[in-house]
Design an enzyme around this catalytic site. Structure first.
Site, PDB file in Angstrom:
ATOM      1  N   ASN A 169      -8.105  -6.010  14.306  1.00 32.06           N
ATOM      2  CA  ASN A 169      -8.401  -4.877  13.434  1.00 32.06           C
ATOM      3  C   ASN A 169      -9.895  -4.611  13.504  1.00 32.06           C
ATOM      4  O   ASN A 169     -10.705  -5.543  13.356  1.00 32.06           O
ATOM      5  CB  ASN A 169      -8.024  -5.179  11.981  1.00 32.06           C
ATOM      6  N   TYR A 218     -13.114  -1.800  12.370  1.00 30.27           N
ATOM      7  CA  TYR A 218     -13.589  -0.594  11.678  1.00 30.27           C
ATOM      8  C   TYR A 218     -15.081  -0.335  11.901  1.00 30.27           C
ATOM      9  O   TYR A 218     -15.501   0.802  12.040  1.00 30.27           O
ATOM     10  CB  TYR A 218     -13.312  -0.699  10.168  1.00 30.27           C
ATOM     11  N   ARG A 254       3.654  -0.369  13.055  1.00 32.70           N
ATOM     12  CA  ARG A 254       3.331  -1.671  12.478  1.00 32.70           C
ATOM     13  C   ARG A 254       3.524  -1.584  10.968  1.00 32.70           C
ATOM     14  O   ARG A 254       2.831  -0.817  10.300  1.00 32.70           O
ATOM     15  CB  ARG A 254       1.884  -2.043  12.807  1.00 32.70           C
ATOM     16  N   ASN A 270      -1.961 -10.871   8.283  1.00 35.27           N
ATOM     17  CA  ASN A 270      -2.947  -9.819   8.474  1.00 35.27           C
ATOM     18  C   ASN A 270      -4.274 -10.271   7.867  1.00 35.27           C
ATOM     19  O   ASN A 270      -4.342 -10.570   6.671  1.00 35.27           O
ATOM     20  CB  ASN A 270      -2.509  -8.524   7.773  1.00 35.27           C
ATOM     21  N   GLU A 271      -5.295 -10.320   8.680  1.00 35.68           N
ATOM     22  CA  GLU A 271      -6.661 -10.567   8.215  1.00 35.68           C
ATOM     23  C   GLU A 271      -6.762 -11.726   7.212  1.00 35.68           C
ATOM     24  O   GLU A 271      -7.109 -11.517   6.038  1.00 35.68           O
ATOM     25  CB  GLU A 271      -7.252  -9.298   7.593  1.00 35.68           C
ATOM     26  N   GLU A 293      -5.214  -2.272  13.944  1.00 37.43           N
ATOM     27  CA  GLU A 293      -5.716  -1.309  12.960  1.00 37.43           C
ATOM     28  C   GLU A 293      -7.044  -0.753  13.440  1.00 37.43           C
ATOM     29  O   GLU A 293      -7.896  -1.501  13.925  1.00 37.43           O
ATOM     30  CB  GLU A 293      -5.988  -1.955  11.587  1.00 37.43           C
ATOM     31  N   GLU A 307      -5.572   1.810  -1.363  1.00 35.06           N
ATOM     32  CA  GLU A 307      -6.605   1.093  -0.620  1.00 35.06           C
ATOM     33  C   GLU A 307      -7.170  -0.052  -1.477  1.00 35.06           C
ATOM     34  O   GLU A 307      -8.340  -0.076  -1.844  1.00 35.06           O
ATOM     35  CB  GLU A 307      -7.679   2.078  -0.136  1.00 35.06           C
ATOM     36  N   TRP A 308      -6.295  -0.974  -1.824  1.00 38.21           N
ATOM     37  CA  TRP A 308      -6.666  -2.221  -2.504  1.00 38.21           C
ATOM     38  C   TRP A 308      -7.600  -1.979  -3.690  1.00 38.21           C
ATOM     39  O   TRP A 308      -7.260  -1.172  -4.537  1.00 38.21           O
ATOM     40  CB  TRP A 308      -7.244  -3.215  -1.461  1.00 38.21           C
ATOM     41  N   TRP A 331      -4.806   3.187  11.837  1.00 37.91           N
ATOM     42  CA  TRP A 331      -4.693   3.005  10.392  1.00 37.91           C
ATOM     43  C   TRP A 331      -5.198   4.271   9.742  1.00 37.91           C
ATOM     44  O   TRP A 331      -6.354   4.562   9.884  1.00 37.91           O
ATOM     45  CB  TRP A 331      -5.518   1.807   9.889  1.00 37.91           C
ATOM     46  N   HIS A 354       0.897  -9.323   4.495  1.00 35.83           N
ATOM     47  CA  HIS A 354      -0.243  -8.412   4.369  1.00 35.83           C
ATOM     48  C   HIS A 354      -0.696  -8.459   2.905  1.00 35.83           C
ATOM     49  O   HIS A 354      -0.597  -7.499   2.161  1.00 35.83           O
ATOM     50  CB  HIS A 354       0.146  -6.997   4.817  1.00 35.83           C
ATOM     51  N   GLN A 391       0.809  -1.219   0.000  1.00 39.29           N
ATOM     52  CA  GLN A 391       0.000   0.000   0.000  1.00 39.29           C
ATOM     53  C   GLN A 391       0.845   1.273   0.000  1.00 39.29           C
ATOM     54  O   GLN A 391       0.354   2.334  -0.357  1.00 39.29           O
ATOM     55  CB  GLN A 391      -0.941  -0.010   1.212  1.00 39.29           C
TER      56      GLN A 391
HETATM   57  C1  FCB Z   1      -7.922  -3.532   6.435  1.00 41.97           C
HETATM   58  C2  FCB Z   1      -6.564  -3.808   5.830  1.00 41.97           C
HETATM   59  C3  FCB Z   1      -5.727  -2.569   5.602  1.00 41.97           C
HETATM   60  C4  FCB Z   1      -6.563  -1.413   5.096  1.00 41.97           C
HETATM   61  C5  FCB Z   1      -7.776  -1.203   5.992  1.00 41.97           C
HETATM   62  C6  FCB Z   1      -8.632  -0.030   5.588  1.00 41.97           C
HETATM   63  O1  FCB Z   1      -8.787  -4.552   6.108  1.00 41.97           O
HETATM   64  O2  FCB Z   1      -5.839  -4.693   6.644  1.00 41.97           O
HETATM   65  O3  FCB Z   1      -4.684  -2.888   4.719  1.00 41.97           O
HETATM   66  O4  FCB Z   1      -6.908  -1.617   3.786  1.00 41.97           O
HETATM   67  O5  FCB Z   1      -8.557  -2.360   5.997  1.00 41.97           O
END
Ligand code: FCB
Length: 491
Positions: A307, A309, A90, A178-179, A384, A443-444, A436, A134, A33
């Site tokens: 993580n 959100y 991180r 990661n995730e 995150e 952003e992917w 984060w 990641h 990223q």
């Molecule tokens: C998470 C990811 C991170 C970023 C955030 C917004 O799922 O681990 O890389 O994209 O979302």
């Protein structure tokens, strides 16, 4: 739930700190990223280099080729971290930068990049949390089947061993994955993430091989560094049923299985939940789980990374109309929720961020407390948490500097930091919090269209500008108390 709603009112924060003295404040990023330099320094291609070139896969056709140019600007970025005053950072290692093919010889130039970065962090007194994976699998390994192939787990363990050997005690905390939820289901079922495959059976194999990879890697790291601290970071889903009906409770159970227990079970309890195996029996017989695997997946951990959100609301589909699939991710014709096409994901009440994700800080308190109750001896860290909003850079004539007045992000961070404080007050063992993100980044599947940073990045020039959230966070780190939104000013 112990969370008090008062945090959203902007009421004055208490003057004494609600956090332990050794609480680790940090920020987080990930290699693909931010680094850019995709074809420099001997780096090999990863699955994200490949997917981002597929027309339509990423908004605006964006790629991580240049990103934030962190590969060249890392020293400046370490200066920003020092100026923020954070005790932790991180970061993730790009596997294909240090081992271009995912197996075989290391790339000394790539290893040197991380060695220099880690040394610079330590010189500034910043504790590195290093994530080994990641989401950027070396393309050669994907060509051999990727995470659906068991061999990838063993390749990952070799890579982990090599990093432990090369980087040694420069790393404070090794995070394997990661995730893995995203890697498995978004990568192999819905295909909105790399490698972009839409094969639900492969997604379940990927779940297991990621769990196996974690366990093999922890073992390998500790063989090299017996005192190494190890962790994994999960995006556990905080679920809400749409109603009190038994049908919705069962939908919640099913999604909790696919989202949470299919990782927590093997990683922390050494078993797959029987209901998940039953729910997915039409897709897979799980014969990829071999004798002894569940002893490997379950390794003692020093920290569980969380993580967080937003929250997720589910309902059992009634069969009328089209099922609603508002789970916060881009959609394709295939659902990431394997064998759960009869579960709907309903929008939640606002406020929402620019990702469309609902803002619900109480969910974080709840998650931390739930984990603490279930695994009382396992320390937790929020690895995150943050928010994307539309940001505008303006000149501040009084100070003669550029500013970004990101008050919504400041409020988001303030309320979630307060939610962590609530969890700690109620007994949860939370050791750190990583916002984060340090800076806006790739952003992917959304490319550069979504900004999560505390530092604004002007992509054409690479210039970094502190947003109000950065000033706010620096004050939080300095004082240990939660500043008000309007304290987010240059000190
Ligand atoms: C998470 C990811 C991170 C970023 C955030 C917004 O799922 O681990 O890389 O994209 O979302």
């Amino acid at each position: 739930m112990s969370t008090t709603p008062g945090h959203a009112t902007g009421a004055a924060a208490p003057t004494s700190s609600p956090f332990p003295a050794d609480f680790l404040w940090g920020t987080a990023t990930a290699a693909y990223q931010i680094e850019g330099a995709a074809a420099e320094g001997g780096r090999g291609p990863s699955i994200w280099d490949t997917l981002s070139r597929v027309p339509g896969a990423v908004v605006n056709g964006d790629t991580g080729d240049v990103a934030c140019d962190h590969y060249h600007r890392w020293a400046e970025d370490v200066d920003h971290l020092a100026r923020l005053g954070v005790g932790g950072y991180r970061l993730s290692i790009s596997w294909s930068r240090v081992q271009p093919g995912g197996s075989g010889p290391l790339n000394p130039e790539g290893v040197e990049f991380y060695r220099n970065l880690l040394d610079a962090l330590r010189e500034r007194g910043i504790t590195p949390y290093v994530t080994l994976y990641h989401w950027d699998l070396p393309q050669e390994l994907e060509d051999a089947g990727g995470w659906a192939n068991r061999d990838t787990a063993y390749a990952f363990a070799q890579y982990a061993r090599a990093m432990a050997t090369e980087l040694g005690d420069r790393v404070e905390m090794w995070t394997t994955l990661n995730e893995p939820w995203c890697s498995a289901y978004l990568g192999y079922a819905s295909g909105v993430h790399a490698p972009g495959r839409t094969e639900p059976a492969a997604a379940l194999a990927a779940v297991h091989h990621l769990n196996l990879a974690h366990g093999l890697a922890v073992r390998a790291i500790r063989e090299v560094l017996p005192a190494a601290k190890c962790s994994v970071t999960l995006n556990l889903h905080v679920l809400r049923p749409a109603s009190g009906s038994a049908a919705d409770a069962d939908a919640l159970r099913q999604i909790d299985g696919l989202a949470n227990r299919v990782f927590l079970g093997p990683l922390l309890d050494g078993e797959y939940p029987a209901d998940v195996l039953a729910d997915t029996a039409s897709v897979s017989d799980w014969s990829f789980v071999q004798d002894g695997d569940l002893e490997i997946t379950r390794q003692p951990l020093d920290v569980l990374g969380v993580n967080y959100y937003s929250t997720t609301r589910v309902r059992r589909f009634t069969g009328e109309g089209e099922p609603v699939r508002a789970d916060g991710h881009k959609t394709t014709t295939v659902s990431p929720w394997v064998a759960a096409d009869d579960v709907e994901f309903l929008p939640l009440p606002g406020p929402h961020t620019a990702m469309g994700w609902n803002v619900e800080p109480a969910g974080l308190t709840e998650l931390l407390l739930d984990l603490h109750r279930t695994y009382p001896d396992l320390p937790l860290a929020v690895t995150e948490n943050g928010a994307s909003f539309e940001d505008t850079v303006v000149e501040d004539p009084a100070l003669g500097i550029a500013r970004v007045h990101d008050l919504a992000r400041v409020a988001y961070l303030r309320d979630h930091v307060a939610a962590v404080a609530d969890a700690i007050a109620a007994g949860a063992d939370v050791r750190g919090y990583f916002a984060w993100s340090l800076m806006d980044n790739f952003e992917w599947a959304y490319g550069y269209s979504k900004r999560f940073g505390m530092l604004h990045v002007d992509y054409p020039t690479g210039e970094r500008t502190w947003k109000n959230s950065a000033y706010w966070y620096a004050r939080l780190v300095r004082t240990g108390r939660i500043p008000g939104v309007f304290e987010a000013q240059p000190a």
